[in-house]
Design a protein around this motif. Structure first.
Motif, PDB file in Angstrom:
ATOM      1  N   THR A 181       0.813  -1.224   0.000  1.00 43.09           N
ATOM      2  CA  THR A 181       0.000   0.000   0.000  1.00 43.09           C
ATOM      3  C   THR A 181       0.853   1.284   0.000  1.00 43.09           C
ATOM      4  N   PRO A 182       1.910   1.378   0.860  1.00 42.40           N
ATOM      5  CA  PRO A 182       2.702   2.618   0.828  1.00 42.40           C
ATOM      6  C   PRO A 182       3.308   2.884  -0.559  1.00 42.40           C
ATOM      7  N   ASN A 183       3.736   1.828  -1.234  1.00 43.79           N
ATOM      8  CA  ASN A 183       4.335   2.020  -2.562  1.00 43.79           C
ATOM      9  C   ASN A 183       3.295   2.540  -3.557  1.00 43.79           C
ATOM     10  N   PHE A 184       2.115   1.927  -3.547  1.00 42.03           N
ATOM     11  CA  PHE A 184       1.077   2.391  -4.472  1.00 42.03           C
ATOM     12  C   PHE A 184       0.657   3.824  -4.141  1.00 42.03           C
ATOM     13  N   PHE A 239       0.695   7.198  -6.497  1.00 42.48           N
ATOM     14  CA  PHE A 239      -0.461   8.094  -6.606  1.00 42.48           C
ATOM     15  C   PHE A 239      -0.059   9.545  -6.325  1.00 42.48           C
ATOM     16  N   GLU A 240       0.640   9.760  -5.198  1.00 42.60           N
ATOM     17  CA  GLU A 240       1.039  11.128  -4.824  1.00 42.60           C
ATOM     18  C   GLU A 240       1.890  11.784  -5.908  1.00 42.60           C
ATOM     19  N   SER A 241       2.736  10.979  -6.551  1.00 41.39           N
ATOM     20  CA  SER A 241       3.635  11.562  -7.552  1.00 41.39           C
ATOM     21  C   SER A 241       2.884  11.991  -8.817  1.00 41.39           C
ATOM     22  N   LEU A 242       1.668  11.512  -8.996  1.00 41.26           N
ATOM     23  CA  LEU A 242       0.911  11.836 -10.213  1.00 41.26           C
ATOM     24  C   LEU A 242      -0.079  12.990 -10.024  1.00 41.26           C
ATOM     25  N   VAL A 243      -0.405  13.293  -8.767  1.00 43.75           N
ATOM     26  CA  VAL A 243      -1.409  14.331  -8.491  1.00 43.75           C
ATOM     27  C   VAL A 243      -0.868  15.713  -8.874  1.00 43.75           C
ATOM     28  N   PRO A 244      -1.662  16.537  -9.553  1.00 50.73           N
ATOM     29  CA  PRO A 244      -1.183  17.876  -9.896  1.00 50.73           C
ATOM     30  C   PRO A 244      -0.996  18.754  -8.665  1.00 50.73           C
ATOM     31  N   SER A 245      -0.047  19.680  -8.740  1.00 54.46           N
ATOM     32  CA  SER A 245       0.226  20.570  -7.599  1.00 54.46           C
ATOM     33  C   SER A 245      -0.839  21.661  -7.520  1.00 54.46           C
ATOM     34  N   GLU A 246      -0.891  22.317  -6.350  1.00 50.83           N
ATOM     35  CA  GLU A 246      -1.794  23.464  -6.165  1.00 50.83           C
ATOM     36  C   GLU A 246      -1.515  24.535  -7.219  1.00 50.83           C
ATOM     37  N   GLU A 247      -0.239  24.724  -7.479  1.00 52.77           N
ATOM     38  CA  GLU A 247       0.162  25.755  -8.435  1.00 52.77           C
ATOM     39  C   GLU A 247      -0.399  25.451  -9.827  1.00 52.77           C
ATOM     40  N   GLU A 248      -0.324  24.186 -10.201  1.00 52.61           N
ATOM     41  CA  GLU A 248      -0.842  23.808 -11.518  1.00 52.61           C
ATOM     42  C   GLU A 248      -2.348  24.036 -11.602  1.00 52.61           C
ATOM     43  N   ILE A 249      -3.052  23.704 -10.529  1.00 50.13           N
ATOM     44  CA  ILE A 249      -4.503  23.892 -10.516  1.00 50.13           C
ATOM     45  C   ILE A 249      -4.845  25.382 -10.586  1.00 50.13           C
ATOM     46  N   PHE A 295      -9.592  13.321 -11.645  1.00 49.48           N
ATOM     47  CA  PHE A 295      -8.805  12.135 -12.003  1.00 49.48           C
ATOM     48  C   PHE A 295      -7.694  12.474 -13.001  1.00 49.48           C
ATOM     49  N   GLY A 296      -7.245  13.741 -12.957  1.00 45.94           N
ATOM     50  CA  GLY A 296      -6.229  14.179 -13.914  1.00 45.94           C
ATOM     51  C   GLY A 296      -4.824  14.109 -13.343  1.00 45.94           C
ATOM     52  N   PHE A 297      -3.872  13.700 -14.174  1.00 44.62           N
ATOM     53  CA  PHE A 297      -2.464  13.679 -13.785  1.00 44.62           C
ATOM     54  C   PHE A 297      -1.888  15.073 -13.943  1.00 44.62           C
ATOM     55  N   GLN A 324     -10.182   7.939  -6.012  1.00 46.24           N
ATOM     56  CA  GLN A 324      -9.152   8.694  -6.713  1.00 46.24           C
ATOM     57  C   GLN A 324      -7.836   7.892  -6.755  1.00 46.24           C
ATOM     58  N   GLN A 325      -7.492   7.254  -5.627  1.00 43.34           N
ATOM     59  CA  GLN A 325      -6.246   6.465  -5.595  1.00 43.34           C
ATOM     60  C   GLN A 325      -6.302   5.324  -6.602  1.00 43.34           C
ATOM     61  N   LEU A 326      -7.397   4.586  -6.565  1.00 42.34           N
ATOM     62  CA  LEU A 326      -7.535   3.439  -7.468  1.00 42.34           C
ATOM     63  C   LEU A 326      -7.514   3.886  -8.928  1.00 42.34           C
ATOM     64  N   ALA A 327      -8.291   4.933  -9.249  1.00 43.65           N
ATOM     65  CA  ALA A 327      -8.398   5.362 -10.643  1.00 43.65           C
ATOM     66  C   ALA A 327      -7.061   5.892 -11.169  1.00 43.65           C
ATOM     67  N   PHE A 328      -6.312   6.599 -10.335  1.00 46.51           N
ATOM     68  CA  PHE A 328      -5.001   7.088 -10.774  1.00 46.51           C
ATOM     69  C   PHE A 328      -4.085   5.912 -11.115  1.00 46.51           C
ATOM     70  N   ILE A 329      -4.083   4.906 -10.264  1.00 45.13           N
ATOM     71  CA  ILE A 329      -3.172   3.789 -10.490  1.00 45.13           C
ATOM     72  C   ILE A 329      -3.611   2.976 -11.708  1.00 45.13           C
ATOM     73  N   VAL A 330      -4.913   2.786 -11.868  1.00 45.01           N
ATOM     74  CA  VAL A 330      -5.405   2.069 -13.053  1.00 45.01           C
ATOM     75  C   VAL A 330      -5.077   2.855 -14.325  1.00 45.01           C
ATOM     76  N   LYS A 331      -5.297   4.173 -14.298  1.00 46.60           N
ATOM     77  CA  LYS A 331      -4.964   4.983 -15.483  1.00 46.60           C
ATOM     78  C   LYS A 331      -3.467   4.933 -15.781  1.00 46.60           C
ATOM     79  N   HIS A 332      -2.652   4.989 -14.729  1.00 46.60           N
ATOM     80  CA  HIS A 332      -1.201   4.949 -14.919  1.00 46.60           C
ATOM     81  C   HIS A 332      -0.793   3.596 -15.526  1.00 46.60           C
TER      82      HIS A 332
END
Ligand code: ATP
Ligand code: MG
Length: 342
Positions: free
Chosen positions: A26-29, A33-43, A76-78, A164-172
């Motif tokens: 779980t920590p690895n997954f 996930f965290e590495s794919l989430v857009p930053s506040e700045e990007e949003i 669900f955006g990277f 969100q966690q599941l969908a990010f990993i499935v999309k990745h």
């Protein structure tokens, strides 16, 4: 023959329990996930671009409205993905293509870059790049169902963070294994998110918002879109279920590899259930719709999101589901092996 024995193997694996140590990963997954989430700045940059383009367009068409849709608005955006925008405009004199061409002129005058009107695409769009933020976007016209289905996905995403966690990993996974290419006969990101929502509905981690009393209602292109959207009232909904994202990932791939009945079943987040192909009259090929993997669109219910899949790509997809299921079951390093490029 081969067919019978592979069916038997699938049947035997149907009831296989999940490996006992699945939660070790779980920590690895979660860090993937965290590495794919857009930053506040990007949003913030995305919002700023929406505001500045809206201003530009409103000087020409004061009654039009520009909406964000797709992955930058559905949660669900990277990070670093293109922005999808939709212009809603009531203009009887101009065709969509005329509007796209006019938009290209407006953007030219507004100093945007790489402006490309694509007027012969199935959905005509204009592409551009904003030099201030470096963001690229695609703008379409009057595609309001996409705006509404984006809101539905975002609302589901608010209920339980595991979606969100599941969908990010499935999309990745789908992007690295090259099974997220609709023009090549595999599934869209939109379809994968719906598959994740469906799994969580079956696990009672998510409710079925369209079966609840409607608090949101719009009619788009003769389709009544109605559902319960006060999702802040549902934030404890799935708390009885303590499955981690790695266990849900195992369930997701195990389901699509060994449990889903490809000859009979349609998944439907509209009803929160599996429904039969028979009932939808999706049992045979009609035109180009083959219905080899059936994923009902939540609003355009005659629309099978799996219709792009053909007799070659269905094999590729099912092999990829089995590969992923087996990696999650047996591999010593599933959070690495799963994403090895194809
Ligand atoms: P990505 O991160 O891969 O760009 P995305 O969420 O933008 O993912 P797409 O599959 O590119 O996903 O779709 C963008 C949006 O277009 C979706 O959120 C949805 O609103 C709409 N859409 C895409 N495919 C369909 C479809 N087959 N039917 C209806 N709406 C669709
Ligand atoms: Mg997109």
């Amino acid at each position: 023959g081969h067919h019978v024995s592979s069916q038997r193997i699938r049947f035997q694996r149907r009831n296989r329990p999940c490996r006992y140590d699945i939660d070790r990963f779980t920590p690895n997954f979660l860090s993937i996930f965290e590495s794919l989430v857009p930053s506040e700045e990007e949003i913030a940059n995305q919002k700023q671009l929406l505001t500045s383009l809206s201003r530009l367009i409103n000087t020409e068409w004061p009654n039009s409205k520009l909406y964000l849709y797709g992955s930058c608005a559905n949660s669900f955006g990277f990070s670093n993905s293109d922005i999808d925008l939709c212009l809603s405009i009531d203009n009887k004199e101009m065709s969509k293509v005329d509007i796209i061409l006019k938009l290209a002129d407006i953007f030219q005058a507004g100093n945007l870059q790489n402006i490309q009107p694509l007027t012969r695409a199935r959905v005509p769009i204009v592409k551009l790049m904003d030099p201030k933020t470096g963001l690229s976007c695609d703008i379409c016209v009057n595609n309001l169902l996409a705006v509404v289905n984006t809101k539905l996905l975002r609302d589901y995403g608010q209920i339980d963070k595991r979606l969100q966690q599941l969908a990010f990993i499935v999309k990745h996974w789908a992007k690295t294994r090259r099974v997220n290419e609709t023009y090549q006969g595999t599934l869209s990101s939109y379809a994968y998110v719906i598959m994740c929502i469906h799994l969580l509905q079956l696990r009672r981690i998510l409710p079925c918002l369209q079966e609840m009393e409607a608090t949101y209602y719009v009619k788009v292109e003769e389709i009544n879109c109605a559902y319960f959207d006060q999702v802040d009232k549902l934030n404890n909904y799935g708390a009885h279920n303590r499955d981690t994202v790695s266990r849900l990932l195992w369930s997701f791939f195990h389901y699509w590899a060994y449990e889903h009945d490809y000859t009979r079943d349609v998944i439907s987040i509209r009803t929160g259930r599996i429904i039969s192909k028979e009932r939808k009259d999706w049992t045979r090929r009609v035109g180009n719709d083959r219905h080899l993997i059936c994923i009902e669109d939540p609003f355009e219910i005659s629309h099978d999101l799996g219709r792009v899949v053909d007799k070659f790509t269905i094999k590729i997809l099912r092999e990829e589901f089995e590969r992923a299921a087996n990696i999650l079951q047996f591999d010593p390093n599933p959070s690495v092996t799963l994403f090895e490029p194809y």
